[in-house]
Motif scaffolding. Structure first.
Motif, PDB file in Angstrom:
ATOM      1  N   ASP A 259      14.181   7.220 -12.036  1.00  0.00           N
ATOM      2  CA  ASP A 259      15.174   7.208 -10.958  1.00  0.00           C
ATOM      3  C   ASP A 259      15.309   8.565 -10.299  1.00  0.00           C
ATOM      4  O   ASP A 259      15.822   8.673  -9.184  1.00  0.00           O
ATOM      5  N   ALA A 262      11.658  10.792  -6.157  1.00  0.00           N
ATOM      6  CA  ALA A 262      11.994  10.425  -4.784  1.00  0.00           C
ATOM      7  C   ALA A 262      11.244   9.179  -4.320  1.00  0.00           C
ATOM      8  O   ALA A 262      11.695   8.488  -3.408  1.00  0.00           O
ATOM      9  N   ASP A 263      10.126   8.873  -4.940  1.00  0.00           N
ATOM     10  CA  ASP A 263       9.333   7.707  -4.552  1.00  0.00           C
ATOM     11  C   ASP A 263       9.765   6.491  -5.359  1.00  0.00           C
ATOM     12  O   ASP A 263      10.337   6.606  -6.449  1.00  0.00           O
ATOM     13  N   GLY A 264       9.471   5.320  -4.814  1.00  0.00           N
ATOM     14  CA  GLY A 264       9.680   4.097  -5.561  1.00  0.00           C
ATOM     15  C   GLY A 264       8.558   3.903  -6.564  1.00  0.00           C
ATOM     16  O   GLY A 264       7.390   4.170  -6.261  1.00  0.00           O
ATOM     17  N   ASN A 278      12.199   1.192 -10.334  1.00  0.00           N
ATOM     18  CA  ASN A 278      13.292   2.161 -10.370  1.00  0.00           C
ATOM     19  C   ASN A 278      14.256   1.922  -9.213  1.00  0.00           C
ATOM     20  O   ASN A 278      14.013   1.102  -8.315  1.00  0.00           O
ATOM     21  N   LYS A 279      15.369   2.639  -9.230  1.00  0.00           N
ATOM     22  CA  LYS A 279      16.418   2.427  -8.239  1.00  0.00           C
ATOM     23  C   LYS A 279      15.957   2.800  -6.829  1.00  0.00           C
ATOM     24  O   LYS A 279      16.391   2.188  -5.852  1.00  0.00           O
ATOM     25  N   THR A 280      15.100   3.809  -6.748  1.00  0.00           N
ATOM     26  CA  THR A 280      14.617   4.226  -5.430  1.00  0.00           C
ATOM     27  C   THR A 280      13.897   3.091  -4.728  1.00  0.00           C
ATOM     28  O   THR A 280      14.067   2.869  -3.525  1.00  0.00           O
ATOM     29  N   LYS A 283      16.437   0.623  -3.381  1.00  0.00           N
ATOM     30  CA  LYS A 283      17.100   1.124  -2.178  1.00  0.00           C
ATOM     31  C   LYS A 283      16.169   1.058  -0.971  1.00  0.00           C
ATOM     32  O   LYS A 283      16.587   0.703   0.137  1.00  0.00           O
ATOM     33  N   MET A 284      14.893   1.391  -1.198  1.00  0.00           N
ATOM     34  CA  MET A 284      13.921   1.309  -0.100  1.00  0.00           C
ATOM     35  C   MET A 284      13.859  -0.115   0.461  1.00  0.00           C
ATOM     36  O   MET A 284      13.887  -0.325   1.677  1.00  0.00           O
ATOM     37  N   SER A 343       6.013   5.222  -1.246  1.00  0.00           N
ATOM     38  CA  SER A 343       6.620   6.349  -0.527  1.00  0.00           C
ATOM     39  C   SER A 343       7.047   5.898   0.858  1.00  0.00           C
ATOM     40  O   SER A 343       6.282   5.232   1.563  1.00  0.00           O
TER      41      SER A 343
END
Length: 787
Positions: A259, A262-264, A278-280, A283-284, A343
């Motif tokens: 998490d 910065a990338d998913g 992950n959370k990223t 959110k993406m 990304s």
């Protein structure tokens, strides 16, 4: 009497009593961990811990009860009803499960807490009394008050356990083992207290019915077996909790690490099924408008993974977002998974597009620039198409900038671009390649009418434009060339169109000219001249000729103008009109200009020393020479080395260049004038000067260009113009010189109008130094002194 004896001789095995308390403590300790585990778990894990909790806690409390019962020694042999014993276990398990379930699956309200405690406590109490019923052949009666108290103690103990696990501050945060042990010891007292209170409430008597005793196992041994099995269950339970805690801790660390990126990051199986994200990444996908169910664990994500599982690196567009996806395999003997890095490159892509646009487009007009034009031209040539090139130059754009200001000049350029674009077809290519220069590329059938297209562009540019409440009319010069008819490469196509445009400029501007091969011959000659000019000084090919300046009305020689001449062994005499622009463009002018000043000063010193002749010598200075930092120091050095009196030196600067009007140049001219050197403004009337600027220049003489003498006589308007210029010069305290005078009528007219000096073929052509000396002696002029 028998019942009394039964009561008197009944007692407890102290070891089994202690064992029952230990099991009660472990059960209480387990209940705290169980409740918290159920509370923090989700979906399938929650169900597992609910069942595990119900079985472990129920079995533990039942074991404590059973061991406590077995610790009780009856004075008569007893057996236990198997069905009721088993039933009591189920009741304990169901009671504990139900209490956890009510608080684990719904909101933890006070009412649900109370009900859950009652159900759980009632289940424990029921387990106790069903287990008591299993004792045979004893008849048991209960004291109502102690019975109620025992049930309440069971419910109270359940409330404590549920409060600690679900409602207390420790329900979701860590609880120290010391505090957990303290609570467990207290709860064990309550749990065992419930049992022994229930035992205290019981009265035992022999049953009148004869029941056959079939149990052959020693009750103490049975108690230890039950305890061992129960402790084994607890051991397995605590091992599972420890293992789960380690697994969760490892998962938490992995989640934190994932998490924090910065990338998913997504892990999928071989079918594209998401195993972890992950959370990223979530959110993406949410920002991109992807339904949340597609980003949940164990669901397929159709856009990202289905159909693209074999692609290691790719980009996709989701709405307004652009994602870059990279795949890395995770393979071993039992796994064939994939690790995906996602990304968000939307902003990066946008910046790259902006940078690419800026690299290939003009920042002011947003038109393609020279680099974009070159790319397009190369593409068109590779496709073997017919191509036409139109080179456009806005006439006197610099003058417009100086007059209107650069901001208004920018608006003028943008308006011109808009006008040009509207006059062309969508598939025509328009680029701004220089400040005031444009290139238009056309192809195929349009090439046949290239001259018409160029003429149309010239015409539309002349449309009056409103800038700052002023109506402005602009003209342009154009040159055309075609490929492959005339040019054989992209470079030639642009170059030939440029030469044709320059011809339009030379021929009066505001027109279009088609390239012809005579222009190429001129260009080839220009290249040869350029090469030869670089060594002309060293080879002694440059000379200075001097043309007299005649003072009016005495008609005496006041001074001379030094004029550069070049005689080449192959080209012969090369006109300054031809080689001076080349020298300025290629940077030779500084070297040549310095040589001219030094040679003129040396000639003055020779005339002064050998013949006592002191003539004012005027030398032309290219405006670009004044921009060089070392011009003034070099001038001082030449004056010192040649011993020339600066009062007899005059520098002529052309009005046709705006260099003259720059503040820095003005300061330079003032310093030069303070040395005693005269300054004259050459070609006056053909440049950009205004009266307000003219009076600020540190000059002594105005030189009226020869073009004003054309049709001078008997033309009232032309006479009025020349007369006005002469009067203007006198009003500004300048001397006035007219060059290019060729007839006695012009001389007489100028003399009558008060012209101060005349220069032209009527008196003398430019002379070599020795010929000029003969002319001076012939007129018996020995000395000309500056007043």
């Amino acid at each position: 009497m028998d019942n009394a004896l039964l009561e008197m001789h009944a007692h407890h095995n102290p070891y089994l009593v202690v064992l029952s308390y230990i099991i009660a403590t472990i059960s209480a300790y387990a209940s705290i961990d169980l409740a918290k585990r159920v509370n923090v778990s989700k979906s399938n894990a929650k169900i597992f811990w609910l069942i595990s909790g119900g079985v472990t806690l129920g079995t533990g409390i039942w074991s404590m009860h059973f061991i406590a019962m077995l610790s009780f020694h009856f004075p008569v042999p007893v057996v236990y009803n198997t069905f009721l014993v088993v039933m009591s276990v189920f009741i304990a398990v169901i009671g504990c499960y139900s209490g956890f379930y009510l608080l684990a699956t719904k909101d933890n309200s006070i009412s649900r807490f109370i009900i859950a405690g009652i159900i759980m406590g009632s289940g424990i109490a029921t387990m106790h009394y069903v287990g008591m019923m299993a004792i045979k052949p004893i008849i048991i009666t209960y004291d109502p008050l102690l019975f109620i108290i025992s049930v309440f103690i069971g419910i109270f103990a359940s409330w404590v356990a549920l409060w600690l696990g679900f409602l207390s501050p420790y329900a979701r945060k860590k609880m120290s083992w010391k505090l957990k042990m303290l609570y467990s010891l207290i709860m064990a007292i309550a749990i065992t207290g419930m049992h022994y209170t229930g035992m205290a409430a019981a009265d035992f008597s022999n049953s009148p019915v004869n029941t056959e005793l079939t149990s052959s196992i020693n009750t103490s041994l049975l108690a230890w077996i039950v305890a061992a099995v129960t402790l084994l269950i607890f051991a397995l339970f605590f091992f599972s909790i420890t293992f789960d805690r380690m697994w969760r801790k490892q998962g938490l660390v992995q989640s934190i690490l994932l998490d924090s990126v910065a990338d998913g990051i997504v892990i999928t199986d071989q079918h594209g099924k998401i195993l972890h994200a992950n959370k990223t990444f979530g959110k993406m996908m949410m920002d991109a408008g992807i339904p949340s169910q597609f980003t949940e664990m164990h669901n397929y994500h159709p856009t990202l993974f289905i159909g693209s599982i074999q692609v290691d690196n790719h980009q996709i567009n989701l709405g307004t977002y652009i994602f870059e996806i990279k795949r890395r395999p995770i393979q071993d003997e039992e796994m064939n998974h994939h690790l995906w890095f996602i990304s968000d490159i939307t902003e990066r892509n946008h910046k790259e597009q902006q940078i690419a646009f800026m690299a290939y487009h003009d920042s002011l007009t947003k038109l393609p620039n020279r680099y974009k034009m070159q790319t397009i031209l190369d593409e068109w040539i590779e496709s073997a198409e017919k191509i036409g090139c139109i080179k456009l130059n806005i006439d006197r754009m610099k003058f417009a900038n100086d007059t209107l200001g650069h901001k208004a000049g920018d608006e003028l350029l943008k308006s011109i671009c808009k006008t040009l674009r509207s006059s062309l077809r969508a598939d025509d290519f328009l680029a701004r390649v220089e400040g005031d220069e444009f290139i238009i590329l056309i192809k195929d059938e349009r090439v046949k009418i290239i001259h018409i297209i160029a003429a149309t562009c010239i015409e539309v540019i002349q449309t009056p434009i409103s800038i700052n409440n002023s109506i402005i009319t602009i003209t342009a010069s154009a040159g055309t060339c075609t490929y492959p008819d005339k040019a054989t490469s992209a470079e030639e196509l642009i170059q030939f169109a440029d030469w044709a445009m320059l011809e339009s400029k030379k021929n009066g501007k505001n027109q279009t000219t088609a390239f012809n091969f005579f222009m190429q011959e001129l260009h080839n000659r220009m290249l040869l001249i350029e090469d030869a000019l670089s060594t002309a000084i060293e080879k002694g090919q440059l000379q200075l000729h001097y043309q007299p300046k005649i003072e009016m009305p005495s008609e005496q020689i006041e001074g001379v103008e030094a004029l550069l001449r070049w005689t080449h062994p192959s080209f012969g005499s090369v006109s300054p009109v031809e080689f001076i622009p080349i020298a300025e463009e290629k940077g030779f002018i500084h070297k040549i200009g310095g040589w001219v000043v030094r040679e003129a000063c040396l000639q003055w010193s020779r005339w002064n020393e050998e013949h006592n002749i002191r003539l004012v010598i005027a030398v032309n200075i290219a405006p670009i020479q004044l921009t060089k930092e070392d011009f003034y120091p070099s001038l001082l050095k030449i004056l010192e080395e040649t011993q020339m009196d600066p009062h007899y030196l005059e520098l002529e600067i052309t009005e046709s260049s705006s260099f003259v009007f720059e503040e820095k140049t003005n300061i330079m001219l003032t310093k030069i004038r303070n040395l005693g050197i005269k300054i004259s403004l050459d070609d006056f009337g053909t440049g950009y000067s205004s009266f307000s600027v003219l009076k600020q220049l540190p000059i002594d003489t105005l030189k009226i260009d020869r073009s004003f003498l054309k049709n001078l006589l008997d033309h009232v308007e032309q006479e009025a113009i020349v007369r006005s210029i002469i009067q203007l010069g006198h009003n500004l305290k300048f001397d006035v010189l007219v060059e290019g005078v060729e007839s006695i009528e012009e001389v007489e007219w100028l003399k009558n109008e008060g012209c101060d000096y005349i220069q032209g073929f009527f008196y003398s052509k430019p002379q070599r130094p020795e010929d000029l000396l003969t002319l001076l002696k012939h007129e018996r002029i020995e000395t000309v002194t500056i007043v």
